[in-house]
Design a protein around this motif. Structure first.
Motif, short mmCIF file in Angstrom:
data_model
loop_
_atom_site.label_atom_id
_atom_site.label_comp_id
_atom_site.label_asym_id
_atom_site.label_seq_id
_atom_site.Cartn_x
_atom_site.Cartn_y
_atom_site.Cartn_z
N ALA A 141 8.26 -17.15 -13.01
CA ALA A 141 7.50 -16.17 -12.56
C ALA A 141 5.73 -16.10 -12.89
CB ALA A 141 7.91 -15.11 -14.42
N GLN A 142 5.71 -15.85 -11.63
CA GLN A 142 3.40 -15.23 -11.40
C GLN A 142 3.49 -13.93 -11.57
OE1 GLN A 142 1.57 -17.83 -10.65
NE2 GLN A 142 0.13 -15.53 -10.73
N LEU A 143 2.13 -14.24 -12.29
CA LEU A 143 1.40 -12.87 -12.35
C LEU A 143 0.99 -11.73 -11.26
CD1 LEU A 143 1.28 -9.86 -14.81
CD2 LEU A 143 -0.15 -11.56 -15.20
N TYR A 144 0.77 -10.80 -10.72
CA TYR A 144 0.77 -10.44 -9.63
C TYR A 144 -0.55 -8.82 -10.28
CZ TYR A 144 3.55 -13.78 -6.91
OH TYR A 144 3.44 -14.47 -6.75
N VAL A 145 -1.47 -8.43 -9.04
CA VAL A 145 -1.71 -7.86 -9.10
C VAL A 145 -1.69 -6.92 -8.35
CG1 VAL A 145 -3.56 -6.15 -9.04
CG2 VAL A 145 -3.77 -7.97 -10.58
N LEU A 146 -1.03 -6.05 -7.78
CA LEU A 146 -0.52 -5.47 -6.73
C LEU A 146 -0.91 -3.47 -6.74
CD1 LEU A 146 3.39 -6.01 -7.00
CD2 LEU A 146 2.14 -7.16 -6.02
N ILE A 147 -2.01 -3.68 -5.29
CA ILE A 147 -2.90 -2.68 -5.11
C ILE A 147 -1.80 -1.54 -3.66
CG2 ILE A 147 -4.54 -2.21 -4.35
CD1 ILE A 147 -5.61 -4.42 -5.87
N GLY A 148 -1.66 -0.58 -3.67
CA GLY A 148 -1.66 -0.57 -2.93
C GLY A 148 -1.62 1.75 -2.70
N SER A 149 -1.23 1.95 -1.37
CA SER A 149 -0.93 3.54 -1.29
C SER A 149 0.32 4.23 -1.07
CB SER A 149 -1.64 3.76 -0.44
OG SER A 149 -1.44 3.24 1.11
N VAL A 150 0.49 5.77 -1.61
CA VAL A 150 1.97 5.66 -1.35
C VAL A 150 1.67 7.08 -0.02
CG1 VAL A 150 3.83 8.11 -1.65
CG2 VAL A 150 2.89 5.28 -3.36
N GLN A 151 2.19 6.50 1.08
CA GLN A 151 1.71 7.14 2.12
C GLN A 151 2.11 9.15 2.98
OE1 GLN A 151 1.49 4.23 5.54
NE2 GLN A 151 3.42 3.58 4.21
N VAL A 152 2.22 8.99 4.12
CA VAL A 152 1.86 10.67 3.77
C VAL A 152 3.43 11.10 3.51
CG1 VAL A 152 1.84 12.61 5.31
CG2 VAL A 152 0.00 11.08 5.12
N ASP A 153 4.21 9.83 5.14
CA ASP A 153 5.82 10.20 4.95
C ASP A 153 6.92 9.86 3.62
OD1 ASP A 153 5.93 7.13 5.22
OD2 ASP A 153 6.43 6.92 6.57
N GLY A 154 6.07 9.29 2.62
CA GLY A 154 7.07 8.97 1.00
C GLY A 154 6.40 7.66 0.68
N THR A 155 6.67 6.95 1.82
CA THR A 155 6.56 5.64 1.65
C THR A 155 6.16 4.79 1.05
OG1 THR A 155 5.29 5.14 3.73
CG2 THR A 155 8.21 5.52 3.67
N LEU A 156 5.90 3.86 -0.07
CA LEU A 156 5.36 2.89 -0.38
C LEU A 156 5.25 2.12 -0.18
CD1 LEU A 156 4.84 1.87 -4.57
CD2 LEU A 156 4.97 0.22 -2.91
N ALA A 157 3.29 1.74 0.18
CA ALA A 157 3.01 0.45 1.29
C ALA A 157 1.87 -0.49 0.27
CB ALA A 157 2.66 0.46 2.03
N LEU A 158 2.28 -2.16 0.13
CA LEU A 158 1.43 -2.80 -0.68
C LEU A 158 0.05 -3.58 0.29
CD1 LEU A 158 3.28 -5.37 -2.89
CD2 LEU A 158 2.02 -3.27 -3.66
N ASN A 159 -1.08 -2.91 -0.24
CA ASN A 159 -1.98 -3.58 1.07
C ASN A 159 -2.85 -4.05 0.37
OD1 ASN A 159 -1.73 -0.25 0.19
ND2 ASN A 159 -2.44 -0.80 2.65
N ARG A 160 -3.15 -5.03 -1.03
CA ARG A 160 -3.30 -6.05 -1.45
C ARG A 160 -2.54 -6.60 -2.51
NH1 ARG A 160 -6.35 -4.92 2.14
NH2 ARG A 160 -8.83 -4.48 2.41
N VAL A 161 -3.07 -8.03 -2.61
CA VAL A 161 -1.70 -8.45 -3.98
C VAL A 161 -2.93 -10.15 -4.27
CG1 VAL A 161 -0.04 -10.06 -4.46
CG2 VAL A 161 -0.35 -8.28 -2.48
N PHE A 162 -2.98 -10.01 -5.40
CA PHE A 162 -3.90 -10.87 -5.94
C PHE A 162 -3.03 -12.05 -7.03
CE2 PHE A 162 -7.28 -7.53 -5.09
CZ PHE A 162 -8.14 -7.83 -4.83
N PRO A 163 -2.80 -13.04 -6.98
CA PRO A 163 -2.24 -13.42 -7.73
C PRO A 163 -3.27 -13.62 -9.15
CG PRO A 163 -2.35 -14.39 -5.48
CD PRO A 163 -3.42 -13.73 -5.95
N TRP A 164 -2.53 -13.59 -10.25
CA TRP A 164 -3.65 -13.44 -11.37
C TRP A 164 -3.01 -15.18 -12.38
CZ3 TRP A 164 -4.00 -9.00 -15.46
CH2 TRP A 164 -5.06 -8.71 -16.08
#
Length: 283
Positions: free
Chosen positions: A241-264
Motif C-alpha cells: 500500500a502507498q500513502l497519497y495526499v489526495l486533493i480535490g473539489s466537490v463540484q456544483v452537480d455534487g460529484t467529487l473530483a480529484l485535482n492533485r495527487v502527491f505520492p507521500w
C-alpha cells in the motif's frame, strides 16, 4: 471482474423478451456462492429467471459475477434490488418484475458510471420494457431519494495531476486552491482472473475537510477508484500500500473530483512540513 464483460453479457440477453411469463418455473434456494444477491431480503428465487437462465451452476451463478462491478461502485442504493429482481427473481405466487420507475432511477444514477468506461446503458435494460408502477412490480423506495442527492458521488473525469517530490509551497498552494485534502493508503492487488482491485486501507486522515463527510469519505474514495479505473491503474502500482495526499473539489452537480495527487514517500519531508504548517497557513 471486468466491466466490459458485464456489458457484453447484457448485450446478449434481453429481459422480458427472453422470458415467457406463462412458462413453468420452479423455486430454488439462492446459493451461498451467489454473492451479488447476498442479503437481498429473500432466500428463494425462480428458475428460469428473467434473463432466461435455467441452470444455477452453468448460468446463474457464474454470470451473476459479471454484475459485481456495477454494484461495487455503489451508483444507486437500489441497484442490487433491481439487478437481483432480474437474475434471482423472488419466488412468490406471482412474478415480481422491476417497475419502470425503478429502472429509470437506477439507470440515471448508474449510466454515467458505464459511460465513464466507454459504454452506453445496455438496450437490453431499456426501461420502456418494464411495467408501469403497480402492485405487481418493484418500485423505488422514496427514503433513498434524498440520500442519493445529498451525498457526494465520484465524478467521471480526466485523470488528476500526479506530482512526485513537490516543494512545500507547491503542496500548500494546492491545499489553498481546492475544497479538500486527505491522506489515504491505497493498495492494488490482483484478482484470480488478472483484473486489478483497489482498496483504501485504514483511516482516511483529513488535512482540509471542506464539504466531505467523515463517515463517508473512505467509501467515496473507493468508489472514485472503481469509477475511474483507468486513472487508478495509472496511479497505483501493484505491491505494498502507498500513502497519497489526495486533493480535490466537490463540484456544483455534487460529484467529487480529484485535482492533485502527491505520492507521500517516507523521504519526502516537504509534504510532512506542509501538512504541519497548514493549520497556521494563510492562503
Amino acid at each position: 471482474m471486468a466491466l466490459n464483460l458485464m456489458v457484453s453479457l447484457l448485450v446478449t440477453v434481453c429481459p422480458l423478451m427472453a422470458f415467457d411469463l406463462g412458462q413453468s418455473t420452479r423455486c430454488v434456494a439462492i446459493p451461498n456462492q451467489m454473492k451479488v444477491c447476498k442479503d437481498v431480503g429473500y432466500n428463494e428465487m425462480r428458475l428460469p429467471n428473467f434473463l432466461g437462465h435455467s441452470s444455477l451452476e452453468r448460468e446463474v451463478v457464474p454470470r451473476s459475477e459479471d454484475w459485481r462491478p456495477l454494484l461495487q461502485v455503489g451508483c444507486h442504493p437500489q441497484a442490487q434490488a433491481f439487478l437481483c429482481s432480474l437474475i434471482a427473481p423472488v419466488c412468490l405466487d406471482t412474478f415480481i418484475q422491476p417497475c419502470r420507475s425503478l429502472c429509470v432511477a437506477v439507470r440515471d444514477s448508474c449510466a454515467p458510471m458505464l459511460a465513464c468506461q466507454g459504454y452506453m446503458w445496455p438496450e437490453t435494460l431499456d426501461c420502456d420494457r418494464f411495467p408501469w408502477d403497480d402492485d405487481t412490480c418493484l418500485t423505488p423506495h422514496g427514503k433513498f431519494s434524498h440520500f442519493v442527492k445529498d451525498l457526494p458521488r465520484p465524478a467521471c473525469q480526466n485523470c488528476p495531476s500526479v506530482e512526485e517530490n513537490p516543494s512545500m509551497m507547491r503542496v500548500l498552494d494546492a491545499f489553498c486552491s481546492f475544497d479538500f485534502a486527505v491522506t489515504a493508503k491505497i493498495h492494488r492487488c490482483r484478482l484470480p482472473l488478472g483484473e486489478p482491485e483497489f482498496d483504501v486501507e485504514g483511516r482516511v486522515e483529513f488535512v482540509r475537510q471542506g464539504p466531505l463527510l467523515p463517515y463517508d469519505t473512505q467509501h467515496l474514495l473507493q468508489k472514485w477508484l472503481l469509477t475511474n479505473i483507468r486513472c487508478a491503474k495509472a496511479l497505483v502500482r501493484p505491491g505494498r500500500a502507498q500513502l497519497y495526499v489526495l486533493i480535490g473539489s466537490v463540484q456544483v452537480d455534487g460529484t467529487l473530483a480529484l485535482n492533485r495527487v502527491f505520492p507521500w514517500h517516507k523521504k519526502n519531508m516537504n509534504i510532512a512540513m506542509a501538512t504541519r504548517r497548514w493549520k497556521y497557513h494563510r492562503c
